[in-house]
Design a protein around this motif. Structure first.
Motif, PDB file in Angstrom:
ATOM      1  N   GLU A 196       0.836  -1.211   0.000  1.00  0.00           N
ATOM      2  CA  GLU A 196       0.000   0.000   0.000  1.00  0.00           C
ATOM      3  C   GLU A 196       0.869   1.258   0.000  1.00  0.00           C
ATOM      4  OE1 GLU A 196      -2.949   0.125  -0.661  1.00  0.00           O
ATOM      5  OE2 GLU A 196      -3.700  -1.873  -0.262  1.00  0.00           O
ATOM      6  N   PRO A 197       0.426   2.362  -0.555  1.00  0.00           N
ATOM      7  CA  PRO A 197      -0.894   2.593  -1.146  1.00  0.00           C
ATOM      8  C   PRO A 197      -0.972   2.192  -2.626  1.00  0.00           C
ATOM      9  CG  PRO A 197       0.331   4.644  -1.207  1.00  0.00           C
ATOM     10  CD  PRO A 197       1.240   3.616  -0.548  1.00  0.00           C
ATOM     11  N   TYR A 198       0.142   1.683  -3.161  1.00  0.00           N
ATOM     12  CA  TYR A 198       0.208   1.426  -4.616  1.00  0.00           C
ATOM     13  C   TYR A 198      -0.678   0.259  -5.022  1.00  0.00           C
ATOM     14  CZ  TYR A 198       4.119   4.083  -3.008  1.00  0.00           C
ATOM     15  OH  TYR A 198       4.861   5.013  -2.348  1.00  0.00           O
ATOM     16  N   ARG A 199      -0.801  -0.692  -4.076  1.00  0.00           N
ATOM     17  CA  ARG A 199      -1.641  -1.868  -4.347  1.00  0.00           C
ATOM     18  C   ARG A 199      -3.086  -1.458  -4.633  1.00  0.00           C
ATOM     19  NH1 ARG A 199      -0.612  -7.066  -2.783  1.00  0.00           N
ATOM     20  NH2 ARG A 199      -2.411  -8.427  -2.647  1.00  0.00           N
ATOM     21  N   SER A 200      -3.600  -0.564  -3.782  1.00  0.00           N
ATOM     22  CA  SER A 200      -4.992  -0.118  -3.957  1.00  0.00           C
ATOM     23  C   SER A 200      -5.150   0.702  -5.223  1.00  0.00           C
ATOM     24  CB  SER A 200      -5.436   0.745  -2.773  1.00  0.00           C
ATOM     25  OG  SER A 200      -5.422  -0.025  -1.614  1.00  0.00           O
ATOM     26  N   ARG A 201      -4.169   1.525  -5.512  1.00  0.00           N
ATOM     27  CA  ARG A 201      -4.259   2.344  -6.735  1.00  0.00           C
ATOM     28  C   ARG A 201      -4.258   1.442  -7.967  1.00  0.00           C
ATOM     29  NH1 ARG A 201       0.319   6.844  -5.110  1.00  0.00           N
ATOM     30  NH2 ARG A 201      -0.744   7.601  -3.240  1.00  0.00           N
ATOM     31  N   ARG A 202      -3.424   0.409  -7.918  1.00  0.00           N
ATOM     32  CA  ARG A 202      -3.331  -0.520  -9.050  1.00  0.00           C
ATOM     33  C   ARG A 202      -4.667  -1.257  -9.246  1.00  0.00           C
ATOM     34  NH1 ARG A 202      -1.277  -5.997  -9.640  1.00  0.00           N
ATOM     35  NH2 ARG A 202      -0.272  -6.213 -11.674  1.00  0.00           N
ATOM     36  N   SER A 203      -5.262  -1.707  -8.113  1.00  0.00           N
ATOM     37  CA  SER A 203      -6.553  -2.410  -8.219  1.00  0.00           C
ATOM     38  C   SER A 203      -7.632  -1.481  -8.746  1.00  0.00           C
ATOM     39  CB  SER A 203      -7.043  -2.909  -6.859  1.00  0.00           C
ATOM     40  OG  SER A 203      -6.055  -3.603  -6.223  1.00  0.00           O
ATOM     41  N   ALA A 204      -7.623  -0.234  -8.250  1.00  0.00           N
ATOM     42  CA  ALA A 204      -8.657   0.721  -8.691  1.00  0.00           C
ATOM     43  C   ALA A 204      -8.525   0.958 -10.192  1.00  0.00           C
ATOM     44  CB  ALA A 204      -8.514   2.034  -7.923  1.00  0.00           C
ATOM     45  N   PHE A 205      -7.284   1.048 -10.661  1.00  0.00           N
ATOM     46  CA  PHE A 205      -7.050   1.252 -12.099  1.00  0.00           C
ATOM     47  C   PHE A 205      -7.592   0.059 -12.890  1.00  0.00           C
ATOM     48  CE2 PHE A 205      -4.088  -0.206 -15.448  1.00  0.00           C
ATOM     49  CZ  PHE A 205      -4.481   0.672 -16.446  1.00  0.00           C
ATOM     50  N   GLY A 206      -7.268  -1.142 -12.436  1.00  0.00           N
ATOM     51  CA  GLY A 206      -7.713  -2.359 -13.127  1.00  0.00           C
ATOM     52  C   GLY A 206      -9.230  -2.429 -13.193  1.00  0.00           C
ATOM     53  N   ARG A 207      -9.875  -2.109 -12.054  1.00  0.00           N
ATOM     54  CA  ARG A 207     -11.346  -2.139 -11.999  1.00  0.00           C
ATOM     55  C   ARG A 207     -11.942  -1.123 -12.963  1.00  0.00           C
ATOM     56  NH1 ARG A 207     -11.065  -2.589  -6.639  1.00  0.00           N
ATOM     57  NH2 ARG A 207     -11.200  -0.336  -6.362  1.00  0.00           N
ATOM     58  N   ALA A 208     -11.379   0.102 -12.926  1.00  0.00           N
ATOM     59  CA  ALA A 208     -11.939   1.183 -13.750  1.00  0.00           C
ATOM     60  C   ALA A 208     -11.774   0.875 -15.245  1.00  0.00           C
ATOM     61  CB  ALA A 208     -11.263   2.506 -13.400  1.00  0.00           C
ATOM     62  N   GLY A 261     -13.485 -11.954 -12.918  1.00  0.00           N
ATOM     63  CA  GLY A 261     -13.185 -13.377 -13.073  1.00  0.00           C
ATOM     64  C   GLY A 261     -13.053 -13.835 -14.534  1.00  0.00           C
ATOM     65  N   ASP A 262     -13.329 -12.950 -15.465  1.00  0.00           N
ATOM     66  CA  ASP A 262     -13.309 -13.349 -16.876  1.00  0.00           C
ATOM     67  C   ASP A 262     -11.880 -13.273 -17.424  1.00  0.00           C
ATOM     68  OD1 ASP A 262     -13.709 -13.829 -19.540  1.00  0.00           O
ATOM     69  OD2 ASP A 262     -15.447 -12.498 -19.733  1.00  0.00           O
ATOM     70  N   ARG A 263     -11.125 -14.318 -17.130  1.00  0.00           N
ATOM     71  CA  ARG A 263      -9.700 -14.320 -17.481  1.00  0.00           C
ATOM     72  C   ARG A 263      -9.466 -14.222 -18.983  1.00  0.00           C
ATOM     73  NH1 ARG A 263      -5.698 -17.553 -14.738  1.00  0.00           N
ATOM     74  NH2 ARG A 263      -5.598 -16.776 -12.634  1.00  0.00           N
ATOM     75  N   ASP A 264     -10.347 -14.891 -19.760  1.00  0.00           N
ATOM     76  CA  ASP A 264     -10.154 -14.894 -21.218  1.00  0.00           C
ATOM     77  C   ASP A 264     -10.301 -13.495 -21.798  1.00  0.00           C
ATOM     78  OD1 ASP A 264      -9.700 -17.533 -21.112  1.00  0.00           O
ATOM     79  OD2 ASP A 264     -11.651 -18.155 -21.930  1.00  0.00           O
ATOM     80  N   ALA A 265     -11.337 -12.797 -21.327  1.00  0.00           N
ATOM     81  CA  ALA A 265     -11.564 -11.442 -21.858  1.00  0.00           C
ATOM     82  C   ALA A 265     -10.425 -10.510 -21.436  1.00  0.00           C
ATOM     83  CB  ALA A 265     -12.909 -10.915 -21.367  1.00  0.00           C
ATOM     84  N   ARG A 266      -9.960 -10.670 -20.200  1.00  0.00           N
ATOM     85  CA  ARG A 266      -8.837  -9.832 -19.733  1.00  0.00           C
ATOM     86  C   ARG A 266      -7.592 -10.121 -20.563  1.00  0.00           C
ATOM     87  NH1 ARG A 266      -9.936  -7.624 -14.429  1.00  0.00           N
ATOM     88  NH2 ARG A 266      -7.743  -7.277 -13.984  1.00  0.00           N
ATOM     89  N   ALA A 267      -7.355 -11.405 -20.782  1.00  0.00           N
ATOM     90  CA  ALA A 267      -6.173 -11.791 -21.569  1.00  0.00           C
ATOM     91  C   ALA A 267      -6.298 -11.260 -22.992  1.00  0.00           C
ATOM     92  CB  ALA A 267      -6.019 -13.306 -21.565  1.00  0.00           C
ATOM     93  N   GLY A 268      -7.527 -11.275 -23.519  1.00  0.00           N
ATOM     94  CA  GLY A 268      -7.766 -10.780 -24.873  1.00  0.00           C
ATOM     95  C   GLY A 268      -7.399  -9.311 -24.992  1.00  0.00           C
ATOM     96  N   HIS A 269      -7.764  -8.534 -23.968  1.00  0.00           N
ATOM     97  CA  HIS A 269      -7.394  -7.116 -24.005  1.00  0.00           C
ATOM     98  C   HIS A 269      -5.877  -6.966 -23.850  1.00  0.00           C
ATOM     99  CE1 HIS A 269      -7.262  -2.817 -23.442  1.00  0.00           C
ATOM    100  NE2 HIS A 269      -6.499  -3.048 -22.388  1.00  0.00           N
TER     101      HIS A 269
END
Ligand SMILES: Cc1cc2nc3c(=O)[nH]c(=O)nc-3n(C[C@H](O)[C@H](O)[C@H](O)COP(=O)(O)O)c2cc1C
Length: 233
Positions: free
Chosen positions: A95-107, A118-126
């Protein structure tokens, strides 16, 4: 097509720059790329060491680099340079980078692209699209001289930032891409880069495709109090 805007202030360039992850195939003239790189090379560097070097890939060369990277990705042939641990393993972020990284991924993935966690295939596709430079006509691979210490990475960061801002004044967009670092060995092989250099970043350069949803994403920033401490008296 966006036009060159010589009246763009530095502030305009800073505030309109964002990471673009879908490009139109409109070509960028070689003279433009040469001019931008020449100007970016005016960046400051420690003792004027200018540790940066850029491989500019376009056309068939870009396509074959993409094919080689996709093949490596599919085979799990990651090959990072042990001299340069780019970032912590996913579970080792603190922290605090962990939370910022997760927030970025979510957004980006959930809110913008509508991809479930949980959609690993779609994430991997991007993620895979990184290695096609998100469809940009120009791909850049930035290396620095090895064994120069961390200072060379600071210098290279200045070069990257200058390039991204200069691109804006030409109506161009960019995305800096650390994802290329995961395939240092493949890239050095494909582009005949000697092992006294380290791949430290890739970059896509071209014109944003505003019709693509991914480009609607706007990143957030921490407030000034979180990033600056004023010491007075
Ligand atoms: C050195 C560096 C490496 C990055 N690597 C990637 C990458 O591999 N793929 C990607 O989609 N974005 C990448 N980014 C973009 C960041 O995610 C982005 O800069 C950040 O979320 C802030 O958003 P903004 O650039 O739109 O302001 C990178 C940015 C930097 C500076």
């Amino acid at each position: 097509m966006a036009v060159t805007d010589r009246s763009m202030t530095v502030e305009d360039a800073v505030t309109t720059r964002r990471s673009v992850r879908a490009f139109r195939d409109t070509p960028v003239p070689r003279e433009t790329v040469e001019r931008l790189l020449g100007l970016a090379a005016r960046s400051a560097s420690n003792s004027n060491s200018q540790p940066w070097h850029v491989h500019v890939v376009t056309g068939g060369a870009k396509d074959s680099l993409t094919r080689a990277l996709w093949a490596a990705l599919d085979d799990g042939r990651f090959g990072t340079d042990p001299r340069y641990p780019y970032q912590p393993a996913p579970d080792d972020w603190v922290e605090p980078y962990r939370s910022r990284r997760s927030a970025f991924g979510r957004a980006l993935y959930q809110d913008t692209l509508g991809i479930d966690r949980g959609d690993r295939d779609a994430r991997a596709g991007h993620h895979r699209r990184n290695y096609a430079f998100f469809g940009a006509p120009v791909g850049l691979i930035l290396t620095v001289g090895a064994d120069l210490g961390c200072g060379a990475f600071v210098d290279a960061g200045l070069f990257l930032q200058a390039l991204m801002l200069l691109a804006r004044a030409d109506g161009l967009d960019t995305c800096a891409q650390a994802s290329f670092v995961d395939f240092d060995l493949v890239i050095r092989h494909e582009l005949s880069i000697p092992d006294d250099r380290i791949v430290i970043c890739g970059m896509s350069l071209g014109y944003a495709d505003e019709a693509e949803r991914v480009n609607a994403f706007r990143s957030r920033r921490e407030p000034l109090e979180a990033i600056a401490t004023f010491v007075d008296g």
